[in-house]
Scaffold this motif. Structure first.
Motif, PDB file in Angstrom:
ATOM      1  N   VAL A 132       7.770 -12.008   0.752  1.00  7.83           N
ATOM      2  CA  VAL A 132       8.052 -10.686  -0.079  1.00  7.83           C
ATOM      3  C   VAL A 132       7.198 -11.189  -1.366  1.00  7.83           C
ATOM      4  CG1 VAL A 132       9.868 -10.185  -1.995  1.00  7.83           C
ATOM      5  CG2 VAL A 132      10.723 -10.645   0.459  1.00  7.83           C
ATOM      6  N   VAL A 133       6.249 -10.053  -1.806  1.00  9.60           N
ATOM      7  CA  VAL A 133       5.288 -10.312  -2.811  1.00  9.60           C
ATOM      8  C   VAL A 133       5.879  -9.504  -4.198  1.00  9.60           C
ATOM      9  CG1 VAL A 133       3.576 -10.799  -1.492  1.00  9.60           C
ATOM     10  CG2 VAL A 133       4.005  -8.531  -2.017  1.00  9.60           C
ATOM     11  N   GLY A 134       6.841  -8.831  -4.066  1.00 11.94           N
ATOM     12  CA  GLY A 134       7.405  -8.248  -5.123  1.00 11.94           C
ATOM     13  C   GLY A 134       8.668  -7.384  -4.805  1.00 11.94           C
ATOM     14  N   VAL A 135       9.227  -6.427  -6.059  1.00 11.12           N
ATOM     15  CA  VAL A 135      10.381  -5.455  -5.550  1.00 11.12           C
ATOM     16  C   VAL A 135       9.876  -4.191  -6.488  1.00 11.12           C
ATOM     17  CG1 VAL A 135      12.608  -5.168  -6.286  1.00 11.12           C
ATOM     18  CG2 VAL A 135      12.054  -7.230  -5.372  1.00 11.12           C
ATOM     19  N   VAL A 136      10.251  -3.034  -5.907  1.00  8.58           N
ATOM     20  CA  VAL A 136       9.957  -1.808  -6.889  1.00  8.58           C
ATOM     21  C   VAL A 136      11.382  -1.311  -6.939  1.00  8.58           C
ATOM     22  CG1 VAL A 136       9.128   0.365  -6.804  1.00  8.58           C
ATOM     23  CG2 VAL A 136       7.680  -1.213  -5.871  1.00  8.58           C
ATOM     24  N   SER A 137      11.931  -0.835  -8.132  1.00  8.18           N
ATOM     25  CA  SER A 137      13.412  -0.474  -8.424  1.00  8.18           C
ATOM     26  C   SER A 137      13.078   0.835  -8.846  1.00  8.18           C
ATOM     27  CB  SER A 137      13.924  -1.248  -9.310  1.00  8.18           C
ATOM     28  OG  SER A 137      13.267  -1.487 -10.675  1.00  8.18           O
ATOM     29  N   GLU A 138      14.166   1.544  -9.054  1.00  9.94           N
ATOM     30  CA  GLU A 138      14.278   3.016  -9.803  1.00  9.94           C
ATOM     31  C   GLU A 138      13.533   2.973 -10.999  1.00  9.94           C
ATOM     32  OE1 GLU A 138      18.003   5.185  -7.559  1.00  9.94           O
ATOM     33  OE2 GLU A 138      18.357   3.932  -9.353  1.00  9.94           O
TER      34      GLU A 138
ATOM     35  N   VAL B  78       0.207   4.690  -8.653  1.00 13.43           N
ATOM     36  CA  VAL B  78       0.663   5.593  -7.481  1.00 13.43           C
ATOM     37  C   VAL B  78       1.052   4.613  -6.246  1.00 13.43           C
ATOM     38  CG1 VAL B  78      -0.802   7.378  -8.140  1.00 13.43           C
ATOM     39  CG2 VAL B  78      -1.593   5.758  -6.851  1.00 13.43           C
ATOM     40  N   ARG B  79       0.962   3.269  -6.070  1.00 11.10           N
ATOM     41  CA  ARG B  79       1.069   2.497  -4.908  1.00 11.10           C
ATOM     42  C   ARG B  79       2.103   1.377  -5.311  1.00 11.10           C
ATOM     43  NH1 ARG B  79      -4.452   3.175  -4.593  1.00 11.10           N
ATOM     44  NH2 ARG B  79      -4.655   0.799  -5.338  1.00 11.10           N
ATOM     45  N   ALA B  80       2.675   0.871  -4.192  1.00 12.89           N
ATOM     46  CA  ALA B  80       3.766  -0.191  -4.492  1.00 12.89           C
ATOM     47  C   ALA B  80       2.984  -1.438  -5.460  1.00 12.89           C
ATOM     48  CB  ALA B  80       4.363  -0.598  -3.139  1.00 12.89           C
ATOM     49  N   GLU B  81       1.831  -1.941  -4.941  1.00 10.48           N
ATOM     50  CA  GLU B  81       1.071  -2.949  -5.510  1.00 10.48           C
ATOM     51  C   GLU B  81       1.108  -2.786  -6.979  1.00 10.48           C
ATOM     52  OE1 GLU B  81      -2.368  -3.640  -3.660  1.00 10.48           O
ATOM     53  OE2 GLU B  81      -3.217  -1.540  -3.892  1.00 10.48           O
ATOM     54  N   GLN B  82       1.201  -1.739  -7.593  1.00 10.21           N
ATOM     55  CA  GLN B  82       0.899  -1.297  -8.814  1.00 10.21           C
ATOM     56  C   GLN B  82       2.330  -1.239  -9.459  1.00 10.21           C
ATOM     57  OE1 GLN B  82      -1.511   2.159  -8.013  1.00 10.21           O
ATOM     58  NE2 GLN B  82      -3.474   1.181  -8.567  1.00 10.21           N
TER      59      GLN B  82
ATOM     60  N   ALA C 197       0.855  -1.309  -0.054  1.00  6.48           N
ATOM     61  CA  ALA C 197       0.201   0.289  -0.009  1.00  6.48           C
ATOM     62  C   ALA C 197       0.863   1.268  -0.085  1.00  6.48           C
ATOM     63  CB  ALA C 197      -1.091   0.018   1.064  1.00  6.48           C
ATOM     64  N   ALA C 198       2.233   1.096   0.168  1.00  6.55           N
ATOM     65  CA  ALA C 198       2.882   2.787   0.078  1.00  6.55           C
ATOM     66  C   ALA C 198       2.685   3.383  -1.243  1.00  6.55           C
ATOM     67  CB  ALA C 198       4.488   2.009  -0.002  1.00  6.55           C
ATOM     68  N   GLU C 199       2.622   4.321  -0.771  1.00  5.90           N
ATOM     69  CA  GLU C 199       2.733   5.635  -1.930  1.00  5.90           C
ATOM     70  C   GLU C 199       3.816   5.718  -2.663  1.00  5.90           C
ATOM     71  OE1 GLU C 199      -0.362   6.676  -2.820  1.00  5.90           O
ATOM     72  OE2 GLU C 199      -1.619   6.017  -1.236  1.00  5.90           O
TER      73      GLU C 199
ATOM     74  N   THR D 100       3.640   1.609 -19.223  1.00  7.38           N
ATOM     75  CA  THR D 100       2.550   2.641 -19.447  1.00  7.38           C
ATOM     76  C   THR D 100       1.752   2.558 -18.223  1.00  7.38           C
ATOM     77  OG1 THR D 100       1.532   1.213 -21.032  1.00  7.38           O
ATOM     78  CG2 THR D 100       3.008   3.227 -21.728  1.00  7.38           C
ATOM     79  N   ALA D 101       1.454   1.099 -17.999  1.00  8.98           N
ATOM     80  CA  ALA D 101       0.436   1.089 -16.562  1.00  8.98           C
ATOM     81  C   ALA D 101       1.345   1.616 -15.242  1.00  8.98           C
ATOM     82  CB  ALA D 101       0.286  -0.651 -16.554  1.00  8.98           C
ATOM     83  N   LYS D 102       2.524   1.350 -15.397  1.00  6.80           N
ATOM     84  CA  LYS D 102       3.283   1.690 -14.157  1.00  6.80           C
ATOM     85  C   LYS D 102       3.299   3.419 -13.931  1.00  6.80           C
ATOM     86  CE  LYS D 102       6.164  -2.278 -13.363  1.00  6.80           C
ATOM     87  NZ  LYS D 102       7.451  -3.000 -13.245  1.00  6.80           N
TER      88      LYS D 102
END
Length: 216
Positions: free
Chosen positions: A49-55, A87-91, A22-24, A81-83
């Motif tokens: 761990v459910v995923g990774v967000v990178s730069e 606005v949230r980590a899950e997306q 849920a992190a923005e 383009t979806a990313k």
């Protein structure tokens, strides 16, 4: 015949910056900047761990900020383009995350990073719970071992074990991580084996084998 190889557990970073699903966007960007990291694992529950967000995941928003993508661009880069509109980590996150176990060898971790074109791996237990993170830089830590430490291990694990009767005639010198083996052995068939085992010692950069068989 050599000692137990280094594993991911030996070099991984155990204190990891994480975010929840849920992190923005701004929360994630702020965490990366504050802690000087280029990616953060996304966790849920007790640390699974459910995923990774990178730069790279965040930069798509900047890429399409001034001008939205064309229809062709949208079709060609659906994920990016979806990313850009997320606005949230899950997306934003890449899921499922590519992970590794703590008992994996360093070559295994290096191959996985190369194959998947990634720079770091969350380290998880059998249940997928986060234990640490290992980066390319972490894998290079073994090459910081001192020449003296490497020489001692090569003498102990290669020379003494492979040549138990004549190991005192085997010279082991290490300079800048490069091992030089010198001397004579009663069994010339063991020379290539000695080279291979010395090269397998964690932290060895290269091997110069100048071993010779018995003099005639």
């Amino acid at each position: 015949m050599t000692s137990t190889p280094y594993t991911v557990n030996d070099v991984m970073t155990k204190t990891v910056v994480t975010v929840t699903a849920a992190a923005e966007f701004k929360e994630i960007a702020t965490a990366m900047e504050r802690w000087k990291v280029t990616a953060v694992p996304v966790i849920e529950g007790e640390g699974r761990v459910v995923g990774v967000v990178s730069e790279a995941d965040l930069l798509t928003k900047e890429e399409f900020h001034a001008q939205g993508p064309s229809l062709i661009e949208q079709m060609r880069r659906l994920g990016d383009t979806a990313k850009a509109g997320s606005v949230r980590a899950e997306q934003l996150m890449t899921s499922p995350a590519v992970t590794i176990r703590p008992d994996a060898t360093l070559p295994r971790a290096a191959r996985l990073m190369a194959d998947r074109h990634i720079k770091r791996l969350p380290v998880v237990d059998a249940d997928g719970t986060l234990l640490g993170i290992v980066s390319r830089a972490d894998l290079l830590k073994v090459f910081l071992r001192s020449d003296e430490d490497l020489a001692a291990e090569v003498r102990r694990e290669v020379a003494e074990r492979l040549f138990p009767l004549s190991y005192r005639d085997i010279g082991v010198d290490v300079t800048h991580g490069v091992v030089t083996l010198t001397g004579r052995t009663r069994d010339p068939h063991l020379i290539p084996v000695a080279t291979r085992l010395a090269r397998a010692v964690e932290g060895v950069v290269g091997v110069r084998c100048r071993l010779e068989g018995p003099s005639t």
